[in-house]
Design an enzyme around this catalytic site. Structure first.
Site, mmCIF file in Angstrom:
data_model
loop_
_atom_site.group_PDB
_atom_site.id
_atom_site.type_symbol
_atom_site.label_atom_id
_atom_site.label_comp_id
_atom_site.label_asym_id
_atom_site.label_seq_id
_atom_site.Cartn_x
_atom_site.Cartn_y
_atom_site.Cartn_z
ATOM 1 N N ARG A 108 2.260 3.554 17.524
ATOM 2 C CA ARG A 108 1.249 3.141 16.535
ATOM 3 C C ARG A 108 -0.089 3.052 17.250
ATOM 4 N NH1 ARG A 108 0.455 -1.580 12.150
ATOM 5 N NH2 ARG A 108 1.817 -0.133 11.063
ATOM 6 N N HIS A 135 0.530 7.690 7.994
ATOM 7 C CA HIS A 135 1.489 6.574 8.120
ATOM 8 C C HIS A 135 2.800 7.008 7.442
ATOM 9 C CE1 HIS A 135 3.015 2.728 8.871
ATOM 10 N NE2 HIS A 135 2.368 1.990 7.986
ATOM 11 N N ASP A 233 -4.597 -0.217 -1.048
ATOM 12 C CA ASP A 233 -4.515 -0.579 0.371
ATOM 13 C C ASP A 233 -5.847 -1.242 0.734
ATOM 14 O OD1 ASP A 233 -3.843 -0.711 3.085
ATOM 15 O OD2 ASP A 233 -4.297 1.395 3.488
ATOM 16 N N CYS A 274 1.014 -1.318 0.718
ATOM 17 C CA CYS A 274 1.775 -1.232 1.976
ATOM 18 C C CYS A 274 1.769 -2.552 2.745
ATOM 19 C CB CYS A 274 1.212 -0.107 2.849
ATOM 20 S SG CYS A 274 -0.557 -0.286 3.171
ATOM 21 N N ARG A 302 10.892 -0.797 4.544
ATOM 22 C CA ARG A 302 10.406 -0.238 5.818
ATOM 23 C C ARG A 302 11.554 -0.192 6.824
ATOM 24 N NH1 ARG A 302 5.458 -0.466 7.484
ATOM 25 N NH2 ARG A 302 6.174 1.290 8.717
HETATM 26 N N1 NVA Z 1 -4.827 1.534 6.081
HETATM 27 C C1 NVA Z 1 -4.247 0.396 6.743
HETATM 28 C C2 NVA Z 1 -2.761 0.449 6.672
HETATM 29 C C3 NVA Z 1 -2.046 -0.721 7.290
HETATM 30 C C4 NVA Z 1 -0.554 -0.617 7.191
HETATM 31 C C5 NVA Z 1 -4.697 0.369 8.187
HETATM 32 O O1 NVA Z 1 -4.649 1.418 8.840
HETATM 33 O O2 NVA Z 1 -5.130 -0.688 8.662
HETATM 34 N N1 CP Z 2 2.623 -1.685 6.276
HETATM 35 C C1 CP Z 2 2.544 -1.814 7.600
HETATM 36 O O1 CP Z 2 2.544 -0.818 8.350
HETATM 37 O O2 CP Z 2 2.482 -3.084 8.037
HETATM 38 P P1 CP Z 2 2.236 -3.571 9.548
HETATM 39 O O3 CP Z 2 0.800 -3.225 9.877
HETATM 40 O O4 CP Z 2 2.474 -5.050 9.508
HETATM 41 O O5 CP Z 2 3.184 -2.843 10.447
#
Ligand code: NVA
Ligand code: CP
Length: 317
Positions: A108, A135, A233, A274, A302
């Site tokens: 990540r 994602h 989101d 999400c 998830r």
């Molecule tokens: N668009 C958000 C998704 C988090 C799961 C981010 O990248 O922060």
């Molecule tokens: N939805 C999601 O990816 O959550 P986290 O950022 O908590 O992993």
């Protein structure tokens, strides 16, 4: 039908056929049922899994950790402050070192090119747990949730409202194209997805004849009419905190509040996110807590879907 995904990376859903994605969803449902009845097998027995995080995470980290342990694997959390990734050591060197010790690597982080480079050099499957662009594990959880609540995916109207060019907007558009949903991106023009990706998604829908359509409608009330799913989101993603004020101004008319939720004219519409959610920005508390909000089913899924990805790519099936 079962597909052999052994040894494959999971970087974006672009790399998977509709049938392969459906297989992963079926496998997720199967593993979920087995966990409920405590009849799961240790399908990852003896595997070691590296979890690299440049950005914070609640769901993704916990999903990989619990899924790995459920199936008999050992997960190792490696934050960017713990290892030399990209700082003291080239990403490709870290990839080759971890690939000698681990059976699979989750990443990540920020640049999508980092997860691609890890995949190129690791010699073991690499799974994308979120980059600035995509994602994909989240999309599996979302599609499983839609199936559970609405009974089907094909032909459903799926509206994503907000920052339609972020990792979630991009990935949901790909997922809908591959699985035959009608995707509507609803954002101010400046936050529309990259026209190249839109064209790519339309082409995928055509290539696989999924029946999906992709449209961009900037008027929220028009966009949500007859929607089966309203998805939103955060207005500024991880790493974009400096854009907070600007985005709040731009996206205020795109807030999912009761007025907009009711504008679907469909009593069966489900609300999705999400998470994490910033209530009062992209969604109001009453929509978030509404009986048709399925956000915590998504969060649970998830784990089941990430388990399916690991089992399919490095497990004993
Ligand atoms: N668009 C958000 C998704 C988090 C799961 C981010 O990248 O922060
Ligand atoms: N939805 C999601 O990816 O959550 P986290 O950022 O908590 O992993």
């Amino acid at each position: 039908m079962a597909f052999n995904l052994h040894g494959r990376h999971f970087l974006t859903l672009k790399d998977f056929t509709p049938q392969e994605i459906e297989f992963l969803l079926d496998l997720s449902a199967d593993l979920k049922a087995k966990k409920r009845t405590r009849t799961q097998y240790p399908l990852l027995k003896g595997r070691n899994i590296a979890l690299i995080f440049e950005k914070p995470s609640t769901r993704t980290r916990c999903a990989f950790t619990v899924a790995a342990i459920d199936e008999g694997a050992h997960p190792e959390y490696l934050s960017k402050n713990d290892i030399h990734l990209g700082a003291k050591e080239d990403t490709k060197d870290t990839a080759r070192v971890l690939g000698r010790m681990f059976d699979g690597i989750q990443f990540r982080g920020f640049a999508h090119s980092t997860v691609e480079e890890l995949a190129k050099y690791a010699g073991v499957p690499v799974w994308n747990g979120l980059t600035d662009q995509f994602h994909p594990t989240q999309i599996l959880a979302d599609m499983l949730t839609v199936k559970e609540h609405l009974g089907s995916l094909k032909g459903r109207k799926f509206v994503f409202i907000g920052d339609a060019r972020n990792n979630m907007g991009n990935s949901l558009m790909i997922g809908c194209a591959k699985l035959g949903l009608h995707y509507v991106g609803c954002a101010p023009k400046a936050l529309d997805p990259d026209p190249k990706l839109v064209a790519e998604c339309k082409k995928m829908a055509e290539q696989y004849q999924t029946g999906a359509t992709i449209s961009l409608i900037s008027d929220p009330k028009k966009a949500v009419k007859d929607a089966d799913v309203i998805y939103t989101d955060v207005w500024y993603s991880m790493g974009e905190e400096d854009k907070a004020a600007e985005r709040k101004k731009m996206l205020k008319p795109y807030q999912v509040n009761m007025d907009l939720f009711k504008a679907t004219g469909n009593k069966e519409t489900i609300f999705m996110h999400c998470l994490p959610a910033v209530k009062g920005n992209e969604v109001t508390d009453d929509v978030f807590e509404h009986p048709r909000s399925v956000v915590f089913d998504e969060a649970e899924n998830r784990m089941h879907t990430i388990k399916a990805v690991m089992v399919a790519t490095i497990g004993d099936i």
